[in-house]
Design an enzyme around this catalytic site. Structure first.
Site, PDB file in Angstrom:
ATOM      1  N   LEU A  44       0.836  -1.296   0.056  1.00  0.00           N
ATOM      2  CA  LEU A  44       0.057  -0.022   0.055  1.00  0.00           C
ATOM      3  C   LEU A  44       0.876   1.420  -0.016  1.00  0.00           C
ATOM      4  O   LEU A  44       2.011   1.225   0.309  1.00  0.00           O
ATOM      5  CB  LEU A  44      -0.943  -0.293   1.268  1.00  0.00           C
ATOM      6  CG  LEU A  44      -1.935  -1.132   1.325  1.00  0.00           C
ATOM      7  CD1 LEU A  44      -2.565  -1.225   2.702  1.00  0.00           C
ATOM      8  CD2 LEU A  44      -2.894  -1.018   0.269  1.00  0.00           C
ATOM      9  N   SER A  45       0.441   2.321  -0.362  1.00  0.00           N
ATOM     10  CA  SER A  45       1.107   3.655  -0.290  1.00  0.00           C
ATOM     11  C   SER A  45       1.987   3.782   0.966  1.00  0.00           C
ATOM     12  O   SER A  45       3.259   4.228   0.846  1.00  0.00           O
ATOM     13  CB  SER A  45       0.455   4.469  -0.699  1.00  0.00           C
ATOM     14  OG  SER A  45      -0.541   4.967   0.075  1.00  0.00           O
ATOM     15  N   GLU A  46       1.256   3.495   2.311  1.00  0.00           N
ATOM     16  CA  GLU A  46       2.021   3.449   3.363  1.00  0.00           C
ATOM     17  C   GLU A  46       1.570   2.485   4.470  1.00  0.00           C
ATOM     18  O   GLU A  46       0.496   1.888   4.206  1.00  0.00           O
ATOM     19  CB  GLU A  46       1.489   4.787   4.206  1.00  0.00           C
ATOM     20  CG  GLU A  46       1.827   6.027   3.147  1.00  0.00           C
ATOM     21  CD  GLU A  46       3.143   6.539   3.219  1.00  0.00           C
ATOM     22  OE1 GLU A  46       4.199   5.941   3.957  1.00  0.00           O
ATOM     23  OE2 GLU A  46       3.465   7.357   2.192  1.00  0.00           O
ATOM     24  N   THR A  47       2.591   1.912   5.205  1.00  0.00           N
ATOM     25  CA  THR A  47       2.348   1.000   6.152  1.00  0.00           C
ATOM     26  C   THR A  47       2.891   1.795   7.255  1.00  0.00           C
ATOM     27  O   THR A  47       3.931   2.117   7.399  1.00  0.00           O
ATOM     28  CB  THR A  47       2.996  -0.229   5.984  1.00  0.00           C
ATOM     29  OG1 THR A  47       2.313  -1.163   4.913  1.00  0.00           O
ATOM     30  CG2 THR A  47       2.829  -1.238   7.130  1.00  0.00           C
ATOM     31  N   CYS A  79       3.293  11.235   6.928  1.00  0.00           N
ATOM     32  CA  CYS A  79       2.113  10.581   6.058  1.00  0.00           C
ATOM     33  C   CYS A  79       0.977  10.969   7.011  1.00  0.00           C
ATOM     34  O   CYS A  79       0.742  10.375   7.890  1.00  0.00           O
ATOM     35  CB  CYS A  79       2.418   9.305   5.936  1.00  0.00           C
ATOM     36  SG  CYS A  79       0.997   8.696   5.211  1.00  0.00           S
TER      37      CYS A  79
END
Length: 285
Positions: A44-47, A79
């Protein structure tokens, strides 16, 4: 070692829209290389990784935690959507009893609080300064072709380039724009841009959105991010100045889309509020 993990869609109240982030709750320290391996696996774009700061801390009762964010390619300093997702896991799943949560991060202390059905993030506000076109002309051509650019700004703190398209363009033009973000990597010659924001003025008479945006960060392995809190830490500063408003409603018009409520404060910070939907609960084994 079992690590609780969740997928949360941020800046939306509906599953499968907004911006998904994975959130891991770390009971114990994690080997440094595992952070990136897990983020790459989740893709995903961020974890986000929430960790306890001292022995005896508790995800239900404590109010202060460490927080780190990883894209599939690397760690990032800020983020927004994964911070909102992290707060949602603590508030809604862990039933954390505090009214305000504090996250210790690479961008300093970030706070999150619940206001009705929204989570409000307290983020830094970043100024974007006028940018010479000729330095980034090739990058802009790769992004928007021959479309008319009304303003061009650069935020040195975040390394984001803000491209405001002409006010003659409506939201639909931005939504339908076909962008090949992979081309940005070779078109960006300055070495200083790590994120590209495209934005147009909204129609805020009545209940409309004040501005629209899309965000691209192939330099971090994210071709297009669906809804981006950190980009709005730049957009909020810019549009507040342009519109003469402190309270704004924004919409990031990616394919998934998401809405952000913005309140620019007088202390160099911005409150960005959004909703969330938990779509997956599990354990990493």
């Amino acid at each position: 070692m079992q690590i609780p993990i969740f997928t949360v869609d941020a800046f939306t109240n509906r599953p499968f829209s907004g911006n998904p982030a994975a959130v891991c709750l770390l009971e114990n320290d994690l080997d440094e290389d595992l952070h990136q391996k897990i983020a790459t696996e989740m893709n995903l774009s961020e974890t986000a990784f929430i960790r306890k700061l001292k022995p005896g801390d508790d995800f239900t009762k404590s109010s202060c935690f460490g927080l780190r964010w990883f894209t599939p390619a690397n760690e990032v300093p800020l983020c927004g959507h994964a911070t909102l997702a992290s707060a949602a896991v603590l508030f809604h799943i862990q039933k954390n009893t505090n009214s305000v949560l504090t996250f210790v991060t690479l961008s300093g202390e970030l706070k999150a609080r619940q206001v009705k059905d929204h989570i409000v993030l307290d983020l830094p506000l970043y100024t974007a300064y006028p940018q010479e076109l000729k330095e980034v002309e090739e990058l802009i051509k790769a992004a928007v072709g021959d479309m008319t650019v009304q303003d061009l700004r650069y935020s040195p703190d975040t390394k984001k380039l803000l491209v405001r398209l002409s006010d003659t363009y409506e939201r639909a033009v931005l939504e339908e724009l076909k962008v090949s973000a992979q081309r940005f990597l070779s078109a960006e010659k300055t070495g200083k841009v790590k994120g590209l924001i495209l934005t147009v003025k909204g129609n805020s008479s009545g209940k409309g959105h004040d501005f629209y945006s899309r965000y691209f960060a192939p330099w971090y392995g994210v071709l297009e991010d669906p809804v981006t809190g950190s980009a709005h830490a730049v957009l909020s500063s810019y549009w507040s100045e342009q519109l003469g408003k402190k309270e704004m409603l924004a919409f990031q018009c990616s394919r998934r889309g998401g809405e952000l409520k913005i309140s620019v404060r007088n202390d160099g910070r911005v409150d960005i509020a959004g909703q969330s939907a938990v779509v997956l609960k599990g354990n990493l084994t």
